[in-house]
Write a protein that holds these residues in place. Structure first.
Motif, mmCIF file in Angstrom:
data_model
loop_
_atom_site.group_PDB
_atom_site.id
_atom_site.type_symbol
_atom_site.label_atom_id
_atom_site.label_comp_id
_atom_site.label_asym_id
_atom_site.label_seq_id
_atom_site.Cartn_x
_atom_site.Cartn_y
_atom_site.Cartn_z
ATOM 1 N N ASN A 56 -9.349 54.173 21.346
ATOM 2 C CA ASN A 56 -10.287 53.242 21.990
ATOM 3 C C ASN A 56 -10.079 53.217 23.506
ATOM 4 O O ASN A 56 -10.795 52.504 24.211
ATOM 5 N N CYS A 87 -4.837 47.213 15.862
ATOM 6 C CA CYS A 87 -5.867 47.552 16.847
ATOM 7 C C CYS A 87 -6.228 46.297 17.627
ATOM 8 O O CYS A 87 -6.386 45.233 17.023
ATOM 9 N N ALA A 93 -12.214 44.648 17.655
ATOM 10 C CA ALA A 93 -12.875 44.271 16.395
ATOM 11 C C ALA A 93 -14.311 44.786 16.471
ATOM 12 O O ALA A 93 -15.266 44.006 16.484
ATOM 13 N N CYS A 94 -14.445 46.102 16.552
ATOM 14 C CA CYS A 94 -15.769 46.709 16.757
ATOM 15 C C CYS A 94 -16.745 46.314 15.645
ATOM 16 O O CYS A 94 -16.359 46.286 14.469
HETATM 17 S S1 SF4 Z 1 -13.512 51.124 15.365
HETATM 18 FE FE1 SF4 Z 1 -12.842 49.582 16.851
HETATM 19 S S2 SF4 Z 1 -11.857 47.959 15.632
HETATM 20 FE FE2 SF4 Z 1 -12.028 49.777 14.315
HETATM 21 S S3 SF4 Z 1 -10.043 50.789 14.593
HETATM 22 FE FE3 SF4 Z 1 -11.472 51.727 16.071
HETATM 23 S S4 SF4 Z 1 -11.195 50.566 17.967
HETATM 24 FE FE4 SF4 Z 1 -10.258 49.381 16.298
#
Ligand code: SF4
Length: 198
Positions: free
Chosen positions: A101, A19, A22-23
């Motif tokens: 995302n 991914c 880095a939410c």
């Molecule tokens: S929440 Fe954010 S960091 Fe986690 S997998 Fe989804 S897009 Fe990636």
């Protein structure tokens, strides 16, 4: 390793742990599984053949939809998403959704929404914020400044090719920001879902 796992009425496909974000609220920081699943950390990214084989262990009549989801950003493997979706279509009429995302165009350096046409019924895009400053604060995308605009462009493209497009935000952002996100989503004619953290 877990390629397919069920949660509530959906069957989820775990194609990658990669991914570009880095939410701050990413579930992966807190646990390695969802519901009763085993660890969602993959020891290798499954091939399309491995995914197809795994489907033989599940009765699709039990589910309302199949979702390409995490533990990672599924559209990192957009070619495999399309191939697996085609396979699902060949064995069932079940609804197929992608949780993303929305940064696929930046990941692949080209327009990508059209690739999902005819194979995917619904796309849920993590809007996460009403503007790029807040977006970068909560999502921390590796592509930096250009990410938010790319996400909005991807969502606009999805509207052209996909039956059902939704945005989501997590209530990590404040009430005012949630309201602004709703207004933005409305202006794009895309429904917005507010998800609760955890
Ligand atoms: S929440 Fe954010 S960091 Fe986690 S997998 Fe989804 S897009 Fe990636």
């Amino acid at each position: 390793m877990t390629i397919l796992y069920d949660y509530e009425d959906s069957l989820y496909i775990n194609l990658t742990n990669k991914c570009p974000c880095a939410c701050v609220f990413c579930i992966r920081k807190e646990t390695d599984h969802v519901g009763n699943s085993d660890s969602l950390w993959l020891d290798h990214e499954p091939t399309v053949e491995e995914v197809k084989k795994e489907f033989k262990n599940f009765d699709l009549n039990k589910y309302e939809e199949i979702v390409f989801c995490g533990y990672g950003e599924p559209l990192v493997r957009i070619n495999e998403v399309v191939e697996v979706a085609k396979y699902i279509r060949s064995i069932s009429n079940i609804k197929i959704r992608v949780n993303t995302n929305g940064l696929s165009d930046l990941i692949h350096n080209k327009k990508t929404a059209q690739m999902l046409k005819d194979n995917i019924d619904a796309v849920s895009i993590s809007l996460n914020a009403p503007n790029k400053v807040k977006y970068n604060e909560v999502t921390k995308p590796k592509f930096g400044e250009k990410s938010y605009e790319a996400l909005l462009d991807f969502a606009t493209d999805c509207k052209k090719y996909i039956k059902e497009v939704n945005f989501s935000v997590v209530d990590e952002i404040n009430e005012k920001e949630i309201q602004e996100s709703k207004e933005l989503a409305e202006s794009m004619n895309i429904p917005l879902r507010v998800r609760h953290k955890n």
